[in-house]
Design a protein around this motif. Structure first.
Motif, PDB file in Angstrom:
ATOM      1  N   PRO A 196      11.090   5.926  81.375  1.00 22.94           N
ATOM      2  CA  PRO A 196      12.687   5.701  82.326  1.00 22.94           C
ATOM      3  C   PRO A 196      12.582   6.339  83.024  1.00 22.94           C
ATOM      4  O   PRO A 196      13.458   6.212  84.609  1.00 22.94           O
ATOM      5  CB  PRO A 196      13.471   4.805  80.941  1.00 22.94           C
ATOM      6  CG  PRO A 196      13.454   6.038  80.516  1.00 22.94           C
ATOM      7  CD  PRO A 196      12.373   5.988  80.201  1.00 22.94           C
ATOM      8  N   ASP A 197      13.001   8.541  83.172  1.00 23.95           N
ATOM      9  CA  ASP A 197      13.442   8.408  84.464  1.00 23.95           C
ATOM     10  C   ASP A 197      11.900   9.280  84.999  1.00 23.95           C
ATOM     11  O   ASP A 197      12.136  10.093  85.811  1.00 23.95           O
ATOM     12  CB  ASP A 197      13.925   9.949  83.622  1.00 23.95           C
ATOM     13  CG  ASP A 197      15.605   9.483  82.976  1.00 23.95           C
ATOM     14  OD1 ASP A 197      16.608   8.656  83.435  1.00 23.95           O
ATOM     15  OD2 ASP A 197      15.413  10.169  82.345  1.00 23.95           O
ATOM     16  N   GLY A 198      10.924   8.552  84.564  1.00 27.69           N
ATOM     17  CA  GLY A 198       9.271   9.231  85.288  1.00 27.69           C
ATOM     18  C   GLY A 198       9.284   8.740  86.566  1.00 27.69           C
ATOM     19  O   GLY A 198       9.916   8.695  88.074  1.00 27.69           O
ATOM     20  N   GLY A 199       7.549   7.827  86.574  1.00 27.97           N
ATOM     21  CA  GLY A 199       7.242   8.291  87.747  1.00 27.97           C
ATOM     22  C   GLY A 199       8.227   6.651  88.433  1.00 27.97           C
ATOM     23  O   GLY A 199       8.368   5.708  88.147  1.00 27.97           O
ATOM     24  N   ASN A 200       7.348   6.744  89.709  1.00 22.69           N
ATOM     25  CA  ASN A 200       7.735   6.272  90.650  1.00 22.69           C
ATOM     26  C   ASN A 200       6.588   6.047  92.021  1.00 22.69           C
ATOM     27  O   ASN A 200       5.719   6.343  92.274  1.00 22.69           O
ATOM     28  CB  ASN A 200       8.935   6.447  91.996  1.00 22.69           C
ATOM     29  CG  ASN A 200       8.509   7.551  92.646  1.00 22.69           C
ATOM     30  OD1 ASN A 200       8.830   8.077  91.996  1.00 22.69           O
ATOM     31  ND2 ASN A 200       8.456   7.881  93.627  1.00 22.69           N
ATOM     32  N   TYR A 201       6.644   4.501  92.568  1.00 25.55           N
ATOM     33  CA  TYR A 201       5.556   4.451  93.521  1.00 25.55           C
ATOM     34  C   TYR A 201       6.012   4.940  95.176  1.00 25.55           C
ATOM     35  O   TYR A 201       7.460   5.230  95.662  1.00 25.55           O
ATOM     36  CB  TYR A 201       4.947   3.109  93.341  1.00 25.55           C
ATOM     37  CG  TYR A 201       4.709   2.499  92.469  1.00 25.55           C
ATOM     38  CD1 TYR A 201       2.607   3.053  92.899  1.00 25.55           C
ATOM     39  CD2 TYR A 201       4.658   2.070  91.091  1.00 25.55           C
ATOM     40  CE1 TYR A 201       2.231   2.096  91.891  1.00 25.55           C
ATOM     41  CE2 TYR A 201       4.554   1.304  90.180  1.00 25.55           C
ATOM     42  CZ  TYR A 201       2.640   1.261  90.763  1.00 25.55           C
ATOM     43  OH  TYR A 201       1.682   1.200  89.424  1.00 25.55           O
ATOM     44  N   VAL A 202       4.620   5.675  95.666  1.00 28.20           N
ATOM     45  CA  VAL A 202       5.158   6.084  96.790  1.00 28.20           C
ATOM     46  C   VAL A 202       3.826   5.625  97.530  1.00 28.20           C
ATOM     47  O   VAL A 202       2.640   4.783  97.508  1.00 28.20           O
ATOM     48  CB  VAL A 202       5.536   7.803  96.759  1.00 28.20           C
ATOM     49  CG1 VAL A 202       6.554   7.944  96.161  1.00 28.20           C
ATOM     50  CG2 VAL A 202       3.775   7.824  96.184  1.00 28.20           C
ATOM     51  N   GLU A 203       3.913   5.818  99.264  1.00 28.88           N
ATOM     52  CA  GLU A 203       2.932   5.161  99.650  1.00 28.88           C
ATOM     53  C   GLU A 203       1.758   6.554  99.799  1.00 28.88           C
ATOM     54  O   GLU A 203       1.785   7.745  99.062  1.00 28.88           O
ATOM     55  CB  GLU A 203       3.038   4.989 101.386  1.00 28.88           C
ATOM     56  CG  GLU A 203       3.555   4.247 101.698  1.00 28.88           C
ATOM     57  CD  GLU A 203       3.249   2.556 101.519  1.00 28.88           C
ATOM     58  OE1 GLU A 203       2.185   2.879 101.429  1.00 28.88           O
ATOM     59  OE2 GLU A 203       3.971   1.934 100.689  1.00 28.88           O
TER      60      GLU A 203
END
Length: 357
Positions: A196-203
Motif C-alpha cells: 500500500p505504501d509502494g508504487g505509483n504511476y508516472v509519465e
C-alpha cells in the motif's frame, strides 16, 4: 488432428510430447511433427497434411507465409503461437484468410521477472566478472564495486503480469521504491504487488528522470518500437541501469551505444535484441558474426547480453506446451478459446484491448 511445430529444439519436443501424452491436457493424443527450422514461405509446404502450425517468437509470419499455408491442398486452419507476443504475425491477413490465431499470453510470469532481477544484480554487483577472475586465481576486488539496491528507485515500463511480478520482487524483496508507467494503469494491481505504501504511476519522462534502474516489460507495437532512443535516453537519470527482457525492438541499439560511450547510461542488460532473429537460439561460436552493433555492445564492461532465455524454466515450458495444445483443441473443435487473437475470420475482441505480457 495433426499439428506441425516449427523452430523446435530438443526441449520443445520433450515438453510438447509430455503434454500430448497427458490425458488431462489432451484426452486423445494428436499427431505432432517437429521441424528444427523456422516457418517461412518456402517451408510452409511441409505443413501440407496439418490442421494447424505452431510458430515461435522469431518466426516471421507476413501475409505471404499465411497465403502459402492457406494455399496447400489441405488448408491449414490455425496458427498457434507458443509465445505471448504476436507482432510477428499479420493478423489482418489472417482475418481475411479465415485463419484462426492464438497465443500463450501468460506462462509463469515469475520466470521472466526473476531473470530480470538476476540481470540487475549481475550487472550491479558484477558477479559475472568476479566469477571469471576467481577461476583464474585473481581475488582482487578493484572494479567490482556495486550499489546497495535497498532504497533505490526502480522504474517499471509496462505493468502486465511480468512487470507486476518484477515490481513485487524489487519492492518487497529488495526494499526499492517502485514507479511505473503504462497506457492502461492498474492502480489496485500495482498496490497489491508492491504494498500500500509502494508504487505509483508516472509519465515515462518522469520515470526516466527519477529511476536508478529501468526495466522494460511492454509488448512491441507501433507505439513502443524504439521507446528507448536518443531522446528518451537523454532524459534518463545519469548512471541509471537499463534492463530489457521483453522485446528487442523496444530499444534503439545505436542510441544505447552512444549513451554508453558518453557514460550517461550506467549499464545495460539485454535478454532480447532487435536483430536477434538471425542469431538467437543457434550456435554461432565458430562463425564470424556480422552484426556490428551487437559486437560493439559486447565490448562494454557494463553490458550483459543473454540469448532470450528469460522464459526458460521447466514451469514455463510446461505451461507453454499445455496451453498451446489447449488452444489447438479449442480452435479446431469450435470451442470457446480465451487466447484467440483471430477466430473464424474475425479479430477477437481482446485484440483491441491493452496487451499484457
Amino acid at each position: 488432428m495433426h499439428l506441425v511445430v516449427f523452430s523446435t529444439k530438443p526441449y520443445d519436443r520433450e515438453f510438447f510430447t509430455r503434454a500430448n501424452n497427458n490425458p488431462a491436457v489432451t484426452p486423445t493424443p494428436h499427431t505432432i511433427t517437429f521441424h528444427s527450422f523456422p516457418l517461412t514461405q518456402s517451408t510452409a509446404s511441409l505443413a501440407h497434411e496439418a490442421d494447424a502450425v505452431c510458430a515461435f517468437v522469431n518466426d516471421a509470419l507476413p501475409g505471404s507465409v499465411l497465403r502459402a499455408l492457406r494455399g496447400l491442398p489441405q488448408e491449414v486452419r490455425a496458427i498457434l503461437l507458443r509465445c505471448a507476443g504476436y507482432n510477428n504475425v499479420d493478423l489482418a491477413t489472417a482475418k481475411n484468410l479465415s485463419l484462426s490465431v492464438a497465443n500463450v499470453p501468460a506462462y509463469s510470469p515469475e520466470a521472466v521477472a526473476e531473470f530480470a532481477v538476476a540481470l540487475v544484480q549481475t550487472l550491479n554487483r558484477k558477479t559475472h566478472r568476479a566469477y571469471n577472475r576467481v577461476r583464474e586465481g585473481n581475488f582482487e576486488l578493484s572494479g567490482l564495486m556495486g550499489q546497495t539496491l535497498y532504497g533505490k528507485t526502480v522504474g517499471v515500463v509496462g505493468t502486465g503480469r511480468i512487470g507486476l511480478a518484477f515490481a513485487r520482487v524489487m519492492a518487497r524483496g529488495f526494499g526499492c521504491k517502485v514507479v511505473a508507467t503504462d497506457p492502461f494503469p492498474a492502480e489496485e494491481r500495482l498496490k497489491e504487488a508492491v504494498g500500500p505504501d509502494g508504487g505509483n504511476y508516472v509519465e515515462l519522462d518522469e520515470l526516466l528522470r527519477v529511476s536508478d534502474v529501468v526495466s522494460l516489460h511492454c509488448p512491441l507495437t507501433d507505439d513502443t518500437k524504439h521507446i528507448i532512443n536518443g531522446e528518451t535516453l537523454a532524459k534518463l537519470k545519469k548512471g541509471a541501469v537499463l534492463v530489457n527482457t521483453s522485446r528487442g525492438g523496444l530499444v534503439n541499439t545505436q542510441s544505447v551505444i552512444a549513451a554508453l560511450k558518453s557514460k550517461h547510461l550506467g549499464g545495460l542488460a539485454l535478454d532480447v535484441y532487435e536483430g536477434e532473429g538471425e542469431l538467437f537460439y543457434q550456435d554461432h561460436s565458430a562463425e564470424i558474426i556480422q552484426d556490428d552493433d551487437l559486437m560493439r555492445l559486447m565490448t562494454f564492461p557494463n553490458v550483459l547480453v543473454s540469448g532470450h532465455q528469460g522464459f526458460f524454466t521447466e514451469e514455463a515450458l510446461t505451461e507453454i506446451a499445455e496451453c498451446t495444445l489447449r488452444n489447438f483443441d479449442e480452435l479446431l473443435n469450435d470451442k470457446p478459446c480465451k487466447n484467440a487473437l483471430v477466430r473464424q475470420g474475425q479479430l477477437a475482441r481482446r485484440d483491441s484491448l491493452p496487451v499484457r505480457i
